[in-house]
Design a protein around this motif. Structure first.
Motif, PDB file in Angstrom:
ATOM      1  N   GLY A   1       0.817  -1.400   0.178  1.00  0.00           N
ATOM      2  CA  GLY A   1      -0.052   0.370  -0.350  1.00  0.00           C
ATOM      3  C   GLY A   1       0.602   1.200  -0.185  1.00  0.00           C
ATOM      4  O   GLY A   1       0.651   2.306  -0.210  1.00  0.00           O
ATOM      5  N   ASN A   2       2.232   1.559   0.360  1.00  0.00           N
ATOM      6  CA  ASN A   2       3.173   2.457   0.870  1.00  0.00           C
ATOM      7  C   ASN A   2       2.074   3.614   1.413  1.00  0.00           C
ATOM      8  O   ASN A   2       2.596   4.739   0.842  1.00  0.00           O
ATOM      9  N   ALA A   3       1.280   3.151   2.278  1.00  0.00           N
ATOM     10  CA  ALA A   3       0.608   4.619   2.783  1.00  0.00           C
ATOM     11  C   ALA A   3       1.466   4.769   4.203  1.00  0.00           C
ATOM     12  O   ALA A   3       2.406   3.708   5.205  1.00  0.00           O
ATOM     13  N   ARG A   4       1.071   6.333   4.787  1.00  0.00           N
ATOM     14  CA  ARG A   4       1.933   6.605   5.761  1.00  0.00           C
ATOM     15  C   ARG A   4       1.779   5.296   6.974  1.00  0.00           C
ATOM     16  O   ARG A   4       0.174   5.186   7.171  1.00  0.00           O
ATOM     17  N   PHE A   5       2.456   5.822   7.934  1.00  0.00           N
ATOM     18  CA  PHE A   5       2.214   5.366   9.652  1.00  0.00           C
ATOM     19  C   PHE A   5       1.282   6.044  10.080  1.00  0.00           C
ATOM     20  O   PHE A   5       1.254   7.563   9.739  1.00  0.00           O
ATOM     21  N   SER A   6       0.134   6.028  10.593  1.00  0.00           N
ATOM     22  CA  SER A   6      -0.575   6.486  10.974  1.00  0.00           C
ATOM     23  C   SER A   6      -0.112   7.893  12.317  1.00  0.00           C
ATOM     24  O   SER A   6      -0.757   8.546  11.992  1.00  0.00           O
ATOM     25  N   THR A   7       0.080   6.550  13.395  1.00  0.00           N
ATOM     26  CA  THR A   7       1.257   7.299  14.344  1.00  0.00           C
ATOM     27  C   THR A   7       2.254   7.134  14.571  1.00  0.00           C
ATOM     28  O   THR A   7       2.655   5.955  14.055  1.00  0.00           O
ATOM     29  N   PRO A   8       2.793   7.516  15.845  1.00  0.00           N
ATOM     30  CA  PRO A   8       4.816   7.138  15.815  1.00  0.00           C
ATOM     31  C   PRO A   8       3.998   5.809  16.504  1.00  0.00           C
ATOM     32  O   PRO A   8       4.647   5.139  16.466  1.00  0.00           O
ATOM     33  N   THR A   9       2.873   5.978  17.798  1.00  0.00           N
ATOM     34  CA  THR A   9       2.527   5.000  17.710  1.00  0.00           C
ATOM     35  C   THR A   9       2.690   3.662  17.694  1.00  0.00           C
ATOM     36  O   THR A   9       3.231   2.536  17.735  1.00  0.00           O
ATOM     37  N   ALA A  10       1.904   3.424  16.262  1.00  0.00           N
ATOM     38  CA  ALA A  10       1.696   2.505  14.775  1.00  0.00           C
ATOM     39  C   ALA A  10       3.533   1.837  14.646  1.00  0.00           C
ATOM     40  O   ALA A  10       3.418   0.950  13.857  1.00  0.00           O
ATOM     41  N   LEU A  11       3.819   3.147  14.905  1.00  0.00           N
ATOM     42  CA  LEU A  11       5.534   3.356  13.595  1.00  0.00           C
ATOM     43  C   LEU A  11       6.637   2.404  14.665  1.00  0.00           C
ATOM     44  O   LEU A  11       6.627   1.524  14.837  1.00  0.00           O
ATOM     45  N   PHE A  12       6.564   2.494  16.168  1.00  0.00           N
ATOM     46  CA  PHE A  12       7.687   2.203  17.434  1.00  0.00           C
ATOM     47  C   PHE A  12       6.699   1.320  18.555  1.00  0.00           C
ATOM     48  O   PHE A  12       7.401   0.240  18.429  1.00  0.00           O
ATOM     49  N   LEU A  13       5.751   1.484  18.467  1.00  0.00           N
ATOM     50  CA  LEU A  13       5.195   0.738  19.622  1.00  0.00           C
ATOM     51  C   LEU A  13       4.835  -0.640  19.570  1.00  0.00           C
ATOM     52  O   LEU A  13       4.358  -1.832  19.594  1.00  0.00           O
ATOM     53  N   THR A  14       3.416  -0.769  18.275  1.00  0.00           N
ATOM     54  CA  THR A  14       2.457  -1.261  18.685  1.00  0.00           C
ATOM     55  C   THR A  14       2.993  -2.646  17.926  1.00  0.00           C
ATOM     56  O   THR A  14       2.335  -3.828  18.726  1.00  0.00           O
ATOM     57  N   PRO A  15       4.120  -2.978  17.055  1.00  0.00           N
ATOM     58  CA  PRO A  15       4.446  -3.901  16.261  1.00  0.00           C
ATOM     59  C   PRO A  15       5.615  -4.536  17.080  1.00  0.00           C
ATOM     60  O   PRO A  15       5.755  -5.703  16.533  1.00  0.00           O
ATOM     61  N   ASP A  16       5.538  -3.962  18.113  1.00  0.00           N
ATOM     62  CA  ASP A  16       7.484  -4.218  18.317  1.00  0.00           C
ATOM     63  C   ASP A  16       7.283  -5.316  19.997  1.00  0.00           C
ATOM     64  O   ASP A  16       7.267  -4.547  21.213  1.00  0.00           O
ATOM     65  N   HIS A  17       7.120  -6.137  19.851  1.00  0.00           N
ATOM     66  CA  HIS A  17       7.098  -7.053  21.001  1.00  0.00           C
ATOM     67  C   HIS A  17       7.850  -6.893  21.707  1.00  0.00           C
ATOM     68  O   HIS A  17       7.898  -7.258  22.996  1.00  0.00           O
TER      69      HIS A  17
ATOM     70  N   ALA B   1       9.383  14.033  30.371  1.00  0.00           N
ATOM     71  CA  ALA B   1       9.565  15.416  29.899  1.00  0.00           C
ATOM     72  C   ALA B   1       9.458  15.699  28.251  1.00  0.00           C
ATOM     73  O   ALA B   1       9.162  16.364  27.772  1.00  0.00           O
ATOM     74  N   THR B   2      10.128  14.871  27.533  1.00  0.00           N
ATOM     75  CA  THR B   2      10.006  14.937  26.234  1.00  0.00           C
ATOM     76  C   THR B   2       9.167  14.253  25.242  1.00  0.00           C
ATOM     77  O   THR B   2       9.223  14.351  23.568  1.00  0.00           O
ATOM     78  N   ALA B   3       8.156  13.571  25.642  1.00  0.00           N
ATOM     79  CA  ALA B   3       7.578  12.680  24.833  1.00  0.00           C
ATOM     80  C   ALA B   3       6.569  13.450  24.524  1.00  0.00           C
ATOM     81  O   ALA B   3       6.325  13.264  23.111  1.00  0.00           O
ATOM     82  N   ASP B   4       6.294  14.243  24.642  1.00  0.00           N
ATOM     83  CA  ASP B   4       5.374  15.043  23.541  1.00  0.00           C
ATOM     84  C   ASP B   4       5.775  15.453  22.112  1.00  0.00           C
ATOM     85  O   ASP B   4       5.619  15.984  21.227  1.00  0.00           O
ATOM     86  N   SER B   5       6.985  16.473  22.878  1.00  0.00           N
ATOM     87  CA  SER B   5       7.728  17.438  21.431  1.00  0.00           C
ATOM     88  C   SER B   5       8.797  16.677  20.241  1.00  0.00           C
ATOM     89  O   SER B   5       8.158  16.412  19.102  1.00  0.00           O
ATOM     90  N   ILE B   6       8.472  14.737  21.274  1.00  0.00           N
ATOM     91  CA  ILE B   6       9.522  13.907  19.743  1.00  0.00           C
ATOM     92  C   ILE B   6       7.840  13.393  19.562  1.00  0.00           C
ATOM     93  O   ILE B   6       8.021  12.778  18.066  1.00  0.00           O
ATOM     94  N   TYR B   7       7.137  12.743  20.095  1.00  0.00           N
ATOM     95  CA  TYR B   7       6.174  12.936  19.048  1.00  0.00           C
ATOM     96  C   TYR B   7       5.535  13.531  18.257  1.00  0.00           C
ATOM     97  O   TYR B   7       5.249  12.971  16.811  1.00  0.00           O
ATOM     98  N   ASP B   8       5.566  14.603  18.472  1.00  0.00           N
ATOM     99  CA  ASP B   8       4.904  16.323  17.312  1.00  0.00           C
ATOM    100  C   ASP B   8       6.147  16.114  15.717  1.00  0.00           C
ATOM    101  O   ASP B   8       5.447  16.166  15.105  1.00  0.00           O
ATOM    102  N   ALA B   9       7.696  15.897  16.670  1.00  0.00           N
ATOM    103  CA  ALA B   9       8.436  15.846  15.934  1.00  0.00           C
ATOM    104  C   ALA B   9       8.221  14.567  14.612  1.00  0.00           C
ATOM    105  O   ALA B   9       8.364  14.832  13.786  1.00  0.00           O
ATOM    106  N   ILE B  10       7.929  13.244  15.376  1.00  0.00           N
ATOM    107  CA  ILE B  10       7.799  12.137  14.231  1.00  0.00           C
ATOM    108  C   ILE B  10       6.639  12.059  13.756  1.00  0.00           C
ATOM    109  O   ILE B  10       6.262  12.012  12.290  1.00  0.00           O
ATOM    110  N   ASP B  11       5.300  12.873  14.313  1.00  0.00           N
ATOM    111  CA  ASP B  11       3.858  13.184  13.674  1.00  0.00           C
ATOM    112  C   ASP B  11       4.727  13.620  12.606  1.00  0.00           C
ATOM    113  O   ASP B  11       3.132  13.576  10.944  1.00  0.00           O
ATOM    114  N   SER B  12       5.326  14.484  12.419  1.00  0.00           N
ATOM    115  CA  SER B  12       4.460  15.738  11.362  1.00  0.00           C
ATOM    116  C   SER B  12       5.510  14.871  10.125  1.00  0.00           C
ATOM    117  O   SER B  12       5.768  16.092   9.164  1.00  0.00           O
TER     118      SER B  12
END
Length: 472
Positions: free
Chosen positions: A49-65, A135-146
């Motif tokens: 599909g080559n579609a964007r990852f929906s969120t940083p969470t879908a990229l780093f957290l959800t698929p990684d056991h 402390a950096t959660a939101d700023s890093i989330y926004d940097a990735i999401d953008s």
């Protein structure tokens, strides 16, 4: 220039000279070599599909056991982390909320390879040098999401960015491979390939096996009530998978046990299984016999066998029932490769077309069994440190224990075995750094010449995997 400790250019290199100096000299020549990823579990839908990852969470957290199991070990809820449930009960659907929970517990990963991979990804892909924390959660989330919506962060572009030459996914015998069909249609097949994993029809202890074996018969048009019909069904599916680029099969088994029964015994075993009235010993024997049959089919068609032994999988029955498999509840166990593979090797071990790559979660096997076996049998190679041992220290222990007996050229190079896309370049970077560090020590001890170390570093970083998996 001052670097954060987790991003220092000399990270993982030997602490003492001259080994560190040699490692520094070897590393630039292998750092940017193409990545060959011949075994993994990334989602083929990403590349089709080559579609964007929906969120940083879908990229780093959800698929990684690897990440999930650590968080669970400290009592964090999979519901709060947004991991889907089978029963449809509510879970956290706000990716930012799950990310905050992950970030506020990121200190748990100190000393683990997961932190190394995530730090590498944040820096190499997103240019982030700050440590992840509450402390950096939101700023890093926004940097990735953008950046996720940019063309450079689409899945195929990530493969381009990190020079991934070949990547394989892993699908079960009953999979119709719709995403590989799609990639075939748009000309992308070849860079992304499938791998044939028949565990869904070779392991009678998997829930629903009888229904799956019947589906196997319908899918292939073969009469699987006879042993020859069962093998012909596998031949058909292997041929189908080869159409979509498969160069290997993959077998996740609790032990390395194989068997070589007489034809009448094989048929009697199959008859018992198909009635549904069989013992645990029958299930073990069927798996063991099927490993030998898979070796015979590999001699016929040239697919490389990968044997992943020694994992007790899905040991938390409540988690398995609630959410499904492969969510972190897997534990290493002891493996006996010498006795286990003897029936298979007695029959096929000297066949020139057989190639079997051995993986273990039992590190005591390396020097005692795997290195001597690969150092003799022409059909055997040693797979890289896998799963719990895919780490800087695990790679060092592996090289220390196998090289003196098996040499460098009976190793299968490196494969990353991951479900998390961005960890692929990170894992290969760790392997290449550790290889350079290991060779630097040997050059420093006058056990290798510098020119030999350069050649071996390039081989283990790239060519070994292509050779092991017969990738042209």
């Amino acid at each position: 220039m001052t670097h954060p400790a987790h991003l220092h250019p000399d990270r993982l290199f030997p602490a003492s000279e001259p080994a560190r100096s040699v490692a520094r000299e070897l590393y630039p020549a292998v750092r940017d070599l193409p990545i060959v990823s011949p075994h993994g579990h990334t989602d083929p839908a990403w590349f089709a599909g080559n579609a964007r990852f929906s969120t940083p969470t879908a990229l780093f957290l959800t698929p990684d056991h690897y990440v999930l199991r650590m968080l669970r070990s400290r009592g964090l809820s999979y519901d709060a982390l947004g991991i889907p449930r089978k029963d449809g009960k509510s879970i956290e659907t706000d990716g930012r909320a799950a990310w905050r929970l992950f970030a506020s517990n990121y200190h748990l990963f100190a000393g683990t390879p997961s932190k190394t991979w995530i730090d590498h990804s944040l820096h190499a892909v997103f240019g982030i040098t700050e440590e992840l924390s509450a402390a950096t959660a939101d700023s890093i989330y926004d940097a990735i999401d953008s950046q996720l919506g940019t063309p450079e962060l689409l899945p195929r572009a990530i493969l381009d960015r990190f020079n991934v030459e070949v990547i394989t996914t892993t699908e079960f015998a009953l999979d119709r491979l719709p995403h590989h069909h799609s990639m075939e249609a748009d000309g992308y097949l070849g860079r992304v390939r499938t791998t044939y994993r028949p565990d869904d029809v070779t392991n009678p202890e998997r829930a629903g096996w009888i229904d799956r074996i019947r589906e196997f018969a319908e899918l292939t048009g073969e009469n699987i009530s006879t042993w020859n019909g069962l093998l012909n069904a596998h031949r058909r599916r292997r041929e189908f998978f080869r159409r979509f680029g498969a160069v290997a099969t993959d077998h996740g088994v609790p032990t390395a046990q194989t068997a070589d029964l007489a034809p009448i015994e094989k048929q009697a075993l199959l008859d018992r299984l198909l009635t549904g009235q069989y013992s645990n010993e029958d299930a073990d024997l069927f798996r063991a016999q099927m490993m030998t049959e898979m070796a015979g089919l590999a001699v016929e068609d040239g697919l490389v066998m990968q044997l992943h032994a020694g994992a007790r999988r899905n040991t938390d029955p409540s988690l398995l029932a609630e959410r499904g498999a492969d969510l972190g509840a897997d534990i290493p166990s002891r493996v006996n490769y010498v006795d286990g593979l003897q029936p298979l090797l007695a029959r096929f071990g000297n066949e020139p077309n057989l190639r079997l790559i051995m993986f273990t979660l039992d590190e005591t096997n390396y020097a005692r069994e795997l290195a001597p076996m690969a150092g003799f049998w022409p059909s055997l190679l040693i797979g890289p440190p896998w799963w719990f041992h895919d780490s800087p220290q695990g790679i060092r222990r592996y090289l220390d224990q196998v090289v003196e007996t098996a040499g460098f050229y009976n190793l299968a190079g490196f494969n990353d075995d991951t479900r998390a896309l961005l960890s692929i370049p990170a894992r290969h970077d760790v392997w290449r750094r550790e290889v350079c560090g290991f060779l630097g020590r040997w050059v420093g001890e006058n056990r290798l010449s510098k020119s030999s170390a350069e050649e071996i570093a390039r081989h283990l970083s790239y060519q070994a995997a292509k050779d092991a998996y017969r990738i042209a």
